[in-house]
Design a protein around this motif. Structure first.
Motif, PDB file in Angstrom:
ATOM      1  N   PHE A 165       0.830  -1.211   0.000  1.00 21.12           N
ATOM      2  CA  PHE A 165       0.000   0.000   0.000  1.00 21.12           C
ATOM      3  C   PHE A 165       0.860   1.256   0.000  1.00 21.12           C
ATOM      4  O   PHE A 165       0.660   2.175  -0.806  1.00 21.12           O
ATOM      5  CB  PHE A 165      -0.920  -0.012   1.222  1.00 21.12           C
ATOM      6  N   TYR A 166       1.848   1.302   0.894  1.00 25.70           N
ATOM      7  CA  TYR A 166       2.672   2.505   0.973  1.00 25.70           C
ATOM      8  C   TYR A 166       3.691   2.593  -0.153  1.00 25.70           C
ATOM      9  O   TYR A 166       4.210   3.676  -0.429  1.00 25.70           O
ATOM     10  CB  TYR A 166       3.348   2.584   2.339  1.00 25.70           C
ATOM     11  N   SER A 167       3.960   1.477  -0.840  1.00 26.18           N
ATOM     12  CA  SER A 167       4.792   1.548  -2.045  1.00 26.18           C
ATOM     13  C   SER A 167       4.072   2.318  -3.141  1.00 26.18           C
ATOM     14  O   SER A 167       4.649   3.180  -3.815  1.00 26.18           O
ATOM     15  CB  SER A 167       5.138   0.132  -2.543  1.00 26.18           C
ATOM     16  N   VAL A 168       2.784   1.991  -3.323  1.00 26.03           N
ATOM     17  CA  VAL A 168       1.976   2.762  -4.286  1.00 26.03           C
ATOM     18  C   VAL A 168       1.847   4.204  -3.820  1.00 26.03           C
ATOM     19  O   VAL A 168       1.934   5.150  -4.626  1.00 26.03           O
ATOM     20  CB  VAL A 168       0.594   2.106  -4.444  1.00 26.03           C
ATOM     21  N   HIS A 169       1.659   4.359  -2.528  1.00 22.85           N
ATOM     22  CA  HIS A 169       1.586   5.689  -1.909  1.00 22.85           C
ATOM     23  C   HIS A 169       2.829   6.514  -2.267  1.00 22.85           C
ATOM     24  O   HIS A 169       2.737   7.666  -2.718  1.00 22.85           O
ATOM     25  CB  HIS A 169       1.497   5.471  -0.400  1.00 22.85           C
TER      26      HIS A 169
END
Length: 793
Positions: A165-169
């Motif tokens: 999730f935070y990679s896409v973020h």
């Protein structure tokens, strides 16, 4: 009378959780219902009981319904991507498999937040129902209960979902930055997918994904789950991004500094992104320093520390390449110095660099000159990093130990000092810089006390107590190379041998270059060790003058068969020659006698003792229609000379005639075989080839590439000369053992040292004496038994 059933139905309207239902949003309840419930509960005195029941029910619902339902989304058996119930349409099938975790995470958080929001609305309804403040213990904090329940059932694979999730973020946040960095040619990047969402540019949905991410992150903040639930995964992701950024921007680039660029990237990208997570995705302009949480500000220090550590490890892993590229790579070394001031990585540096050097250069496949090149480059680069010399001493110790075991090390070092070679030793010698080496070096440490620096920390203190460590640290590059053997005398003996070879082999001898090298060496090693070399150069000059006088003598009765240009040496100042001999033909020997007679008449009471195997002979060979002009050693010239009187010679016959051992003679004859003039017509019988064969090419041949066997030094090796010097003591050893019958080696050594000190003899170590005595044992001249030596009976 109170209708309890009707009252219970009204209570369920206000608090549907009591019926086991969690619906969001909660239905609106009219004020009359609240008044009716309050009036009846007040009359029954059960408001406090209801509060306790609600508290227990909320806790039970969180633990038994909400949390298991939430973690069910992240179970390993969950293979299908959930149907995300969001208002923003996104084609999730177009995402790669890892991004399925992204949508799973969004849907699970959305579902959890809706239930959490429903539970949070219970408290204000209970307050409204009580019409008075409740104690803190009357209703357990919903958020704290949720945190505890989630952490108690945390699955191991959850960090993968958070990380995705935070990679896409992060990718969406840095999209504009990526485009600005890579905006080299807009036409090139039109064919590439979007850097944020990975869709084609005409189907870009970054705006939609950003809104999804923003909404999910706000929900996490409201539930207070970012630190508790996503902290470790977020930290691991940031560290991974730092490593990737360092690998992408710094690997293999040593000619410029990277630290400031990395610090700027940490501040402008990583910290801004991290701050936006904890400030509800506000824009940069809306985020002030006061609004940044203290935990985020303190985390910056840890990230900066991690950045320095990762960058230092990256540089250290490439330090061998940095050494080879020095001094162009000095910016990388400067960066590493700054990192090592902040982080203690000296042990890691020494271990990594030692293993790298051992793997790259310390094996038989690398020639000695290349090892010396690496050694000198390592000295320069590591001294730039650590001017105390301690790290250099530890790292280069295996190189010195390995070079000591190679037989040609001293010769290669001397060659590098006196010729233009790849080791740059000649450049170091030409600089004229000299740091005291030897007894006076230790005084330097105290005389220059104002610039004294302590030994670096993080190094094993036992290493710092090595013998002569202070001398090594204070010495320059030339002194450190000499320190490989620890003996200046050995280097000077080898230099004298090399000079002798050049003087005997080079017809166009450059005396100015040799004199220049000699003067530079005298500055470093003293005049006493180089006095013999000065005499050798003087012999060359005197020989040219004597040759010119003899050749210009008009009183000669007959013209010589050939011109003789001699090098007349002072034997006591030159190295010992190899013990080889050569018998010249009578007519050639007569010419040498004539030259000797002319010399005697010129010098009066002096004569010449010719060394016939050393020198160069210019010959012209006429055979058939061929005419060859060559420059060869005397042995080859004598061999071909005898074939003009007789076409066939047996090996034994020719060996007896010219006094050369058969094995050596066969090697010398191979020179003429290679050039198609002589062939072995029968085993051990060689004949002259008068006709040119198809495979033979007769070109002007230089002795340099004619026969490698004859390129061997005409001088005895340093070890052979040492053996000859020790042979002087043999008669004294025989006398001692004759009188005392048997003696141990330490007693023999003491007595010989006493003799040498009184007679100005040769100094030698006990190991050298042991080697000499063992050779006498092998020659059956001594017996060794019980630790003592005695004469053979």
């Amino acid at each position: 009378m109170c209708d309890l059933n009707a009252l219970w139905l009204d209570v369920l309207k206000i608090f549907p959780i009591l019926s086991g239902e969690i619906t969001s949003p909660l239905e609106t309840v009219e004020d009359e219902v609240f008044e009716n419930v309050y009036r009846h509960l007040e009359s029954l005195g059960t408001i406090t009981t209801l509060t306790s029941i609600l508290s227990l029910e909320i806790e039970s619902t969180i633990r038994n319904i909400l949390v298991p339902k939430f973690w069910k989304h992240f179970a390993p058996t969950e293979n299908e991507t959930p149907k995300v119930k969001l208002d923003i349409p996104v084609n999730t099938a177009a995402f790669s498999d890892p991004n399925a975790l992204f949508f799973t995470f969004i849907y699970a958080i959305d579902e959890l937040y809706n239930s959490y929001e429903c539970l949070e609305l219970i408290k204000p309804r209970l307050l409204y129902l009580n019409k008075k403040p409740l104690s803190a213990s009357s209703l357990e904090n919903t958020q704290k209960t949720l945190h505890n329940a989630l952490l108690a059932q945390l699955p191991p694979s959850f960090n993968n979902f958070v990380g995705d999730f935070y990679s896409v973020h992060f990718r969406l946040f840095t999209k504009d930055l990526t485009l600005s960095v890579n905006a080299l040619d807009s036409e090139v990047f039109t064919d590439l997918p979007c850097a944020g969402c990975n869709f084609d540019l005409d189907q870009c949905c970054c705006q939609k994904l950003t809104e999804m991410v923003t909404a999910t992150n706000v929900k996490l903040l409201k539930m207070g789950l970012i630190d508790r639930l996503a902290g470790s995964a977020l930290t691991a992701l940031i560290k991974l991004k730092i490593k990737e950024h360092i690998n992408d921007t710094c690997v293999g680039i040593f000619d410029r500094s990277h630290l400031k660029q990395l610090e700027t990237w940490i501040n402008d990208v990583v910290m801004t992104w991290l701050t936006s997570i904890f400030t509800e995705w506000k824009s940069k302009d809306d985020i002030s320093q006061e609004n940044i949480p203290q935990s985020v500000q303190s985390f910056k220090v840890k990230l900066t520390y991690f950045m320095y550590e990762t960058f230092a490890q990256n540089v250290i892993s490439q330090f061998f390449s940095i050494i080879i590229d020095y001094p162009d790579s000095s910016p990388a070394i400067d960066d590493l110095k700054i990192c090592m001031e902040k982080i203690d990585m000296r042990v890691y540096l020494t271990e990594s660099l030692r293993s790298s050097l051992e793997a790259r250069i310390l094996h038989p496949g690398v020639n000695t000159m290349d090892i010396l090149t690496g050694y000198v480059a390592a000295i320069k680069a590591i001294r730039h990093l650590d001017n105390t010399g301690v790290i250099l001493e530890i790292v280069t110790a295996p190189i010195k130990d390995y070079l000591r075991k190679r037989n040609d090390t001293v010769r290669r070092v001397v060659t590098g000092l006196t010729e233009e070679g790849p080791t740059d030793l000649s450049e170091e010698l030409a600089k004229g810089e000299f740091i005291k080496y030897g007894k006076d070096a230790g005084n330097n440490e105290y005389s220059n006390w104002e610039n004294w620096e302590p030994d670096p920390f993080g190094i094993d203190p036992n290493v710092l107590e090595l013998n002569n460590s202070k001398v090594i640290r204070s010495a320059d590059i030339i002194s450190m190379v000499v320190d490989i053997y620890g003996s200046k005398e050995l280097f000077m003996v080898e230099y004298r041998n090399l000079m002798a070879d050049r003087l005997l082999s080079q017809l166009d001898f450059n005396s100015e270059k040799e004199i220049r090298n000699l003067e530079l060496l005298k500055i470093r090693f003293g005049e006493s060790l180089l006095h013999s070399c000065e005499v050798m150069l003087k012999d060359v000059t005197d020989s040219k003058r004597i040759n010119a006088h003899i050749h210009g003598d008009e009183n000669s009765d007959e013209s010589p068969l050939f011109d003789i240009s001699s090098l007349i040496i002072s034997a006591q100042f030159w190295p010992s020659f190899n013990k080889e001999s050569l018998q010249l033909p009578v007519e050639l020997e007569n010419e040498f006698k004539k030259f000797t007679k002319a010399y005697e008449s010129y010098k009066g009471n002096r004569t010449l003792n010719w060394r016939t195997v050393t020198g160069r002979v210019n010959i012209v060979i006429e055979i058939g229609d061929r005419v060859l002009e060559m420059t060869v050693p005397p042995t080859q010239a004598v061999i071909i000379y005898h074939f003009q009187h007789k076409n066939e010679w047996s090996l034994e016959e020719l060996s007896s005639l010219i006094k050369v051992p058969p094995s050596a003679l066969r090697r010398r004859i191979s020179f003429w075989q290679n050039h198609g003039l002589i062939a072995e017509i029968e085993p051990g019988v060689f004949g002259l080839l008068e006709k040119e064969t198809e495979k033979t090419q007769f070109d002007d041949v230089n002795i340099t590439d004619a026969d490698e066997e004859d390129l061997e030094s005409a001088m005895a090796s340093a070890s052979d000369q040492r053996e000859e010097e020790l042979q002087v003591f043999w008669s004294y050893i025989v006398g001692m053992l004759t009188n005392l019958d048997c003696m141990p080696i330490d007693r023999i050594h003491q007595m010989l040292k006493l003799f040498a000190s009184h007679s100005g003899g040769v100094e030698f170590t006990q190991d050298e004496l042991k080697h000499f005595l063992q050779r006498k044992v092998r020659e059956h001249k001594l017996l060794f038994s019980g630790g003592v030596y005695q004469l053979a009976k």
